[in-house]
Scaffold this motif. Structure first.
Motif, PDB file in Angstrom:
ATOM      1  N   LEU A  58      18.062   1.416 -40.666  1.00 31.57           N
ATOM      2  CA  LEU A  58      19.144   2.380 -40.387  1.00 31.57           C
ATOM      3  C   LEU A  58      20.368   1.648 -39.841  1.00 31.57           C
ATOM      4  CD1 LEU A  58      17.101   5.334 -38.795  1.00 31.57           C
ATOM      5  CD2 LEU A  58      18.081   5.241 -41.096  1.00 31.57           C
ATOM      6  N   ASP A  59      20.132   0.650 -38.979  1.00 29.44           N
ATOM      7  CA  ASP A  59      21.249  -0.153 -38.458  1.00 29.44           C
ATOM      8  C   ASP A  59      22.017  -0.819 -39.599  1.00 29.44           C
ATOM      9  OD1 ASP A  59      21.442   0.065 -35.622  1.00 29.44           O
ATOM     10  OD2 ASP A  59      19.572  -1.044 -35.416  1.00 29.44           O
ATOM     11  N   GLN A  60      21.270  -1.354 -40.577  1.00 31.11           N
ATOM     12  CA  GLN A  60      21.923  -2.011 -41.719  1.00 31.11           C
ATOM     13  C   GLN A  60      22.867  -1.057 -42.440  1.00 31.11           C
ATOM     14  OE1 GLN A  60      18.029  -4.009 -43.314  1.00 31.11           O
ATOM     15  NE2 GLN A  60      19.690  -4.608 -44.666  1.00 31.11           N
ATOM     16  N   ILE A  61      22.442   0.199 -42.569  1.00 37.55           N
ATOM     17  CA  ILE A  61      23.288   1.184 -43.250  1.00 37.55           C
ATOM     18  C   ILE A  61      24.486   1.550 -42.372  1.00 37.55           C
ATOM     19  CG2 ILE A  61      23.390   3.498 -44.276  1.00 37.55           C
ATOM     20  CD1 ILE A  61      20.395   3.175 -44.974  1.00 37.55           C
ATOM     21  N   PHE A  62      24.230   1.821 -41.087  1.00 40.21           N
ATOM     22  CA  PHE A  62      25.342   2.171 -40.183  1.00 40.21           C
ATOM     23  C   PHE A  62      26.371   1.048 -40.114  1.00 40.21           C
ATOM     24  CE2 PHE A  62      22.506   5.471 -38.227  1.00 40.21           C
ATOM     25  CZ  PHE A  62      23.380   6.546 -38.396  1.00 40.21           C
ATOM     26  N   ASP A  63      25.909  -0.203 -40.192  1.00 38.01           N
ATOM     27  CA  ASP A  63      26.834  -1.340 -40.155  1.00 38.01           C
ATOM     28  C   ASP A  63      27.855  -1.271 -41.296  1.00 38.01           C
ATOM     29  OD1 ASP A  63      25.556  -2.355 -37.955  1.00 38.01           O
ATOM     30  OD2 ASP A  63      24.438  -3.909 -39.029  1.00 38.01           O
ATOM     31  N   GLN A  64      27.506  -0.550 -42.364  1.00 40.73           N
ATOM     32  CA  GLN A  64      28.399  -0.455 -43.524  1.00 40.73           C
ATOM     33  C   GLN A  64      29.222   0.833 -43.536  1.00 40.73           C
ATOM     34  OE1 GLN A  64      26.258  -1.529 -47.262  1.00 40.73           O
ATOM     35  NE2 GLN A  64      24.622  -2.203 -45.889  1.00 40.73           N
ATOM     36  N   ILE A  65      29.089   1.636 -42.468  1.00 41.10           N
ATOM     37  CA  ILE A  65      29.865   2.882 -42.392  1.00 41.10           C
ATOM     38  C   ILE A  65      30.875   2.772 -41.241  1.00 41.10           C
ATOM     39  CG2 ILE A  65      29.748   5.395 -42.157  1.00 41.10           C
ATOM     40  CD1 ILE A  65      26.823   5.260 -43.088  1.00 41.10           C
ATOM     41  N   GLN A  66      32.133   2.983 -41.563  1.00 37.37           N
ATOM     42  CA  GLN A  66      33.209   2.857 -40.583  1.00 37.37           C
ATOM     43  C   GLN A  66      33.293   4.079 -39.667  1.00 37.37           C
ATOM     44  OE1 GLN A  66      34.231  -0.608 -41.181  1.00 37.37           O
ATOM     45  NE2 GLN A  66      33.178   0.160 -42.788  1.00 37.37           N
ATOM     46  N   ASP A  67      33.681   3.842 -38.418  1.00 38.29           N
ATOM     47  CA  ASP A  67      34.039   4.927 -37.482  1.00 38.29           C
ATOM     48  C   ASP A  67      32.952   5.962 -37.249  1.00 38.29           C
ATOM     49  OD1 ASP A  67      36.650   3.808 -37.275  1.00 38.29           O
ATOM     50  OD2 ASP A  67      37.235   4.835 -39.124  1.00 38.29           O
ATOM     51  N   VAL A  68      31.705   5.522 -37.217  1.00 35.49           N
ATOM     52  CA  VAL A  68      30.605   6.448 -36.928  1.00 35.49           C
ATOM     53  C   VAL A  68      29.790   5.902 -35.767  1.00 35.49           C
ATOM     54  CG1 VAL A  68      28.388   7.320 -37.787  1.00 35.49           C
ATOM     55  CG2 VAL A  68      30.412   7.493 -39.229  1.00 35.49           C
ATOM     56  N   ASP A  69      29.553   6.766 -34.763  1.00 36.23           N
ATOM     57  CA  ASP A  69      28.690   6.385 -33.649  1.00 36.23           C
ATOM     58  C   ASP A  69      27.253   6.757 -33.994  1.00 36.23           C
ATOM     59  OD1 ASP A  69      27.318   6.025 -31.303  1.00 36.23           O
ATOM     60  OD2 ASP A  69      28.551   7.389 -30.097  1.00 36.23           O
ATOM     61  N   ARG A  70      26.405   5.730 -34.185  1.00 39.94           N
ATOM     62  CA  ARG A  70      25.028   5.995 -34.627  1.00 39.94           C
ATOM     63  C   ARG A  70      24.213   6.748 -33.582  1.00 39.94           C
ATOM     64  NH1 ARG A  70      24.150  -0.173 -36.077  1.00 39.94           N
ATOM     65  NH2 ARG A  70      26.357   0.182 -36.455  1.00 39.94           N
ATOM     66  N   ASP A  71      24.660   6.700 -32.332  1.00 38.09           N
ATOM     67  CA  ASP A  71      23.940   7.366 -31.237  1.00 38.09           C
ATOM     68  C   ASP A  71      24.489   8.762 -30.921  1.00 38.09           C
ATOM     69  OD1 ASP A  71      21.977   5.383 -30.426  1.00 38.09           O
ATOM     70  OD2 ASP A  71      23.693   4.160 -29.843  1.00 38.09           O
ATOM     71  N   ASP A  72      25.194   9.346 -31.865  1.00 36.99           N
ATOM     72  CA  ASP A  72      25.915  10.591 -31.584  1.00 36.99           C
ATOM     73  C   ASP A  72      25.063  11.859 -31.665  1.00 36.99           C
ATOM     74  OD1 ASP A  72      28.380  11.264 -30.640  1.00 36.99           O
ATOM     75  OD2 ASP A  72      29.135  11.938 -32.587  1.00 36.99           O
ATOM     76  N   GLU A  73      23.852  11.748 -32.205  1.00 37.76           N
ATOM     77  CA  GLU A  73      23.001  12.936 -32.371  1.00 37.76           C
ATOM     78  C   GLU A  73      21.726  12.802 -31.564  1.00 37.76           C
ATOM     79  OE1 GLU A  73      22.872  15.913 -34.019  1.00 37.76           O
ATOM     80  OE2 GLU A  73      24.977  15.622 -34.516  1.00 37.76           O
ATOM     81  N   LYS A  74      21.176  13.953 -31.157  1.00 35.27           N
ATOM     82  CA  LYS A  74      19.825  13.952 -30.586  1.00 35.27           C
ATOM     83  C   LYS A  74      18.954  14.758 -31.530  1.00 35.27           C
ATOM     84  CE  LYS A  74      16.879  13.968 -26.923  1.00 35.27           C
ATOM     85  NZ  LYS A  74      16.708  13.537 -25.551  1.00 35.27           N
ATOM     86  N   CYS A  75      17.869  14.159 -32.005  1.00 40.86           N
ATOM     87  CA  CYS A  75      16.960  14.888 -32.892  1.00 40.86           C
ATOM     88  C   CYS A  75      16.083  15.803 -32.045  1.00 40.86           C
ATOM     89  CB  CYS A  75      16.104  13.929 -33.724  1.00 40.86           C
ATOM     90  SG  CYS A  75      14.917  14.835 -34.738  1.00 40.86           S
ATOM     91  N   LYS A  76      16.412  17.087 -32.073  1.00 45.96           N
ATOM     92  CA  LYS A  76      15.669  18.046 -31.256  1.00 45.96           C
ATOM     93  C   LYS A  76      14.333  18.393 -31.893  1.00 45.96           C
ATOM     94  CE  LYS A  76      20.071  20.016 -29.798  1.00 45.96           C
ATOM     95  NZ  LYS A  76      20.846  19.458 -30.964  1.00 45.96           N
ATOM     96  N   GLY A  77      14.227  18.208 -33.204  1.00 43.78           N
ATOM     97  CA  GLY A  77      12.957  18.463 -33.892  1.00 43.78           C
ATOM     98  C   GLY A  77      11.878  17.506 -33.413  1.00 43.78           C
ATOM     99  N   ILE A  78      12.176  16.212 -33.461  1.00 37.17           N
ATOM    100  CA  ILE A  78      11.207  15.198 -33.019  1.00 37.17           C
ATOM    101  C   ILE A  78      10.987  15.297 -31.507  1.00 37.17           C
ATOM    102  CG2 ILE A  78      11.076  12.698 -32.555  1.00 37.17           C
ATOM    103  CD1 ILE A  78       9.834  13.416 -35.247  1.00 37.17           C
ATOM    104  N   GLU A  79      12.058  15.643 -30.785  1.00 31.47           N
ATOM    105  CA  GLU A  79      11.906  15.817 -29.338  1.00 31.47           C
ATOM    106  C   GLU A  79      10.826  16.874 -29.046  1.00 31.47           C
ATOM    107  OE1 GLU A  79      15.277  17.601 -27.272  1.00 31.47           O
ATOM    108  OE2 GLU A  79      14.930  16.298 -25.555  1.00 31.47           O
TER     109      GLU A  79
END
Ligand code: FE
Ligand code: FE
Ligand code: ZN
Length: 164
Positions: A58-79
């Motif tokens: 997932l990090d590899q993919i986020f590294d290729q996407i501009q202006d996105v904070d990968r930590d911006d969501e909380k998965c409430k389903g898995i929580e």
């Protein structure tokens, strides 16, 4: 958050998975600790190592996407799924019955991930991002294999739980 395109929905789903994998990395050691069956314990520990690799994909993919904070969501389903599992780990239980319960909780996690990775893999293909689709397919295959492994373990562990 705006969702005006499939690309934005893809990013949203990817952030959800990023949060999910991080939560799973924290939960799996606790589940492995409580497991009595050596096979179940090692299956959970192996999947922990695999999960760390999934986070790196997932990090590899986020590294290729501009202006996105990968930590911006909380998965409430898995929580919620993890919370149900951890509540169960706190119960006073027979060891074999607890192992069967750990498998039940772990398979809920895997099924959530299988649904989510299937979706993002398909979106990546639609967006023309073949390399992202391949990375996501690798993880999807690992999640499916982990689920199958748990099925195989359940076959005898459920029998032992029944005999408890
Ligand atoms: Fe995973
Ligand atoms: Fe989620
Ligand atoms: Zn998994």
């Amino acid at each position: 958050m705006k969702l005006e395109s499939l690309k934005e929905l893809f990013v949203h789903e990817l952030q959800d998975l990023y949060s999910a994998e991080n939560q799973i990395i924290k939960a799996l050691p606790k589940m492995a600790d409580k497991a009595s069956s050596p096979e179940l314990k090692s299956a959970l520990q192996e999947h922990l190592q695999e999960t760390k690799g999934q986070l790196r994909r997932l990090d590899q993919i986020f590294d290729q996407i501009q202006d996105v904070d990968r930590d911006d969501e909380k998965c409430k389903g898995i929580e919620g799924i993890i919370k149900e599992g951890s509540d169960m780990l706190g119960e006073d239980a027979d060891a074999d019955v607890l192992d069967a319960g750990i498998i039940a909780a772990a398979q809920r996690v895997e099924h959530y991930e299988i649904a989510a990775y299937g979706t993002v893999r398909t979106y990546a293909n639609l967006l023309g991002k073949q390399n992202w689709a391949e990375l996501l397919q690798q993880t999807l295959s690992e999640e499916k294999a982990a689920d199958q492994k748990l099925n195989a373990l359940a076959e005898h562990i459920n029998m032992e739980a029944q005999a408890a």
